[in-house]
Design a protein around this motif. Structure first.
Motif, PDB file in Angstrom:
ATOM      1  N   ILE A  18       0.837  -1.203   0.000  1.00 25.39           N
ATOM      2  CA  ILE A  18       0.000   0.000   0.000  1.00 25.39           C
ATOM      3  C   ILE A  18       0.871   1.253   0.000  1.00 25.39           C
ATOM      4  O   ILE A  18       0.672   2.168  -0.810  1.00 25.39           O
ATOM      5  CB  ILE A  18      -0.954   0.012   1.219  1.00 25.39           C
ATOM      6  CG1 ILE A  18      -1.989  -1.110   1.083  1.00 25.39           C
ATOM      7  CG2 ILE A  18      -1.639   1.376   1.364  1.00 25.39           C
ATOM      8  CD1 ILE A  18      -2.805  -1.346   2.336  1.00 25.39           C
ATOM      9  N   LEU A  19       1.850   1.274   0.893  1.00 25.46           N
ATOM     10  CA  LEU A  19       2.726   2.444   0.980  1.00 25.46           C
ATOM     11  C   LEU A  19       3.510   2.658  -0.313  1.00 25.46           C
ATOM     12  O   LEU A  19       3.669   3.791  -0.777  1.00 25.46           O
ATOM     13  CB  LEU A  19       3.671   2.308   2.169  1.00 25.46           C
ATOM     14  CG  LEU A  19       3.002   2.363   3.548  1.00 25.46           C
ATOM     15  CD1 LEU A  19       4.020   2.058   4.651  1.00 25.46           C
ATOM     16  CD2 LEU A  19       2.329   3.703   3.774  1.00 25.46           C
ATOM     17  N   GLN A  54       4.154   6.540  -5.020  1.00 28.59           N
ATOM     18  CA  GLN A  54       4.732   6.774  -6.344  1.00 28.59           C
ATOM     19  C   GLN A  54       4.898   8.273  -6.583  1.00 28.59           C
ATOM     20  O   GLN A  54       3.972   9.040  -6.391  1.00 28.59           O
ATOM     21  CB  GLN A  54       3.839   6.187  -7.438  1.00 28.59           C
ATOM     22  CG  GLN A  54       3.640   4.699  -7.368  1.00 28.59           C
ATOM     23  CD  GLN A  54       4.887   3.924  -7.722  1.00 28.59           C
ATOM     24  OE1 GLN A  54       5.696   4.346  -8.537  1.00 28.59           O
ATOM     25  NE2 GLN A  54       5.065   2.779  -7.089  1.00 28.59           N
ATOM     26  N   LYS A  55       6.072   8.678  -6.980  1.00 28.20           N
ATOM     27  CA  LYS A  55       6.327  10.091  -7.289  1.00 28.20           C
ATOM     28  C   LYS A  55       5.761  10.457  -8.651  1.00 28.20           C
ATOM     29  O   LYS A  55       5.281  11.545  -8.862  1.00 28.20           O
ATOM     30  CB  LYS A  55       7.836  10.379  -7.269  1.00 28.20           C
ATOM     31  CG  LYS A  55       8.477  10.111  -5.928  1.00 28.20           C
ATOM     32  CD  LYS A  55       8.085  11.162  -4.930  1.00 28.20           C
ATOM     33  CE  LYS A  55       8.846  10.901  -3.637  1.00 28.20           C
ATOM     34  NZ  LYS A  55       8.254  11.497  -2.482  1.00 28.20           N
ATOM     35  N   ARG A  56       5.855   9.527  -9.587  1.00 24.10           N
ATOM     36  CA  ARG A  56       5.381   9.767 -10.947  1.00 24.10           C
ATOM     37  C   ARG A  56       4.332   8.719 -11.293  1.00 24.10           C
ATOM     38  O   ARG A  56       4.325   7.633 -10.765  1.00 24.10           O
ATOM     39  CB  ARG A  56       6.522   9.648 -11.947  1.00 24.10           C
ATOM     40  CG  ARG A  56       7.604  10.652 -11.709  1.00 24.10           C
ATOM     41  CD  ARG A  56       8.692  10.488 -12.725  1.00 24.10           C
ATOM     42  NE  ARG A  56       9.833  11.319 -12.339  1.00 24.10           N
ATOM     43  CZ  ARG A  56      10.977  11.293 -12.938  1.00 24.10           C
ATOM     44  NH1 ARG A  56      11.177  10.496 -13.946  1.00 24.10           N
ATOM     45  NH2 ARG A  56      11.951  12.072 -12.534  1.00 24.10           N
ATOM     46  N   GLY A  57       3.486   9.080 -12.211  1.00 26.01           N
ATOM     47  CA  GLY A  57       2.494   8.118 -12.669  1.00 26.01           C
ATOM     48  C   GLY A  57       1.333   7.991 -11.702  1.00 26.01           C
ATOM     49  O   GLY A  57       1.183   8.763 -10.765  1.00 26.01           O
ATOM     50  N   GLU A  58       0.534   6.981 -11.941  1.00 25.07           N
ATOM     51  CA  GLU A  58      -0.661   6.769 -11.148  1.00 25.07           C
ATOM     52  C   GLU A  58      -0.346   6.064  -9.839  1.00 25.07           C
ATOM     53  O   GLU A  58       0.537   5.219  -9.770  1.00 25.07           O
ATOM     54  CB  GLU A  58      -1.662   5.928 -11.936  1.00 25.07           C
ATOM     55  CG  GLU A  58      -2.176   6.612 -13.173  1.00 25.07           C
ATOM     56  CD  GLU A  58      -3.210   5.769 -13.904  1.00 25.07           C
ATOM     57  OE1 GLU A  58      -3.729   4.806 -13.321  1.00 25.07           O
ATOM     58  OE2 GLU A  58      -3.478   6.098 -15.058  1.00 25.07           O
TER      59      GLU A  58
END
Length: 99
Positions: A18-19, A24-28
């Motif tokens: 989950i974490l 995520q820094k980029r994307g979904e």
């Protein structure tokens, strides 16, 4: 042999998944699929799939029946078949019966 992976204790690292998915820094952002379906959810989805309004399953089963011989040519003897759907095995049973 049919193995239900939900019966195994494979979600011990669920918090980490989950974490990682939400971090995520980029994307979904993502969440693990284990959060989407519990036993009651799978049963409810099974009931939805049986409704006339939910035509997708009937269309998929029709394709499987019509193209089963061609599909079977791509499945070697001794292959492992993995059901990636909700787990009702409604479509997978058609393939297993051909073997």
């Amino acid at each position: 042999m049919i193995t239900d992976i939900r019966s195994n204790k494979q979600s011990e690292d669920l918090k980490d998944k989950i974490l990682q998915g939400l971090g995520q820094k980029r994307g979904e952002k993502t969440l693990p699929t284990e959060l989407l379906y519990d036993e009651a959810g799978l049963q409810q989805y099974g009931r939805i799939m049986e409704l006339d309004e939910y035509y997708l399953v009937d269309a998929e089963i029709s394709i499987l029946r019509d193209k089963m011989d061609e599909i079977m040519e791509y499945i070697p003897d001794g292959a492992t078949l993995i059901e990636l759907g909700a787990g009702s095995l409604s479509k997978t049973k058609l393939i297993l019966r051909c073997r």
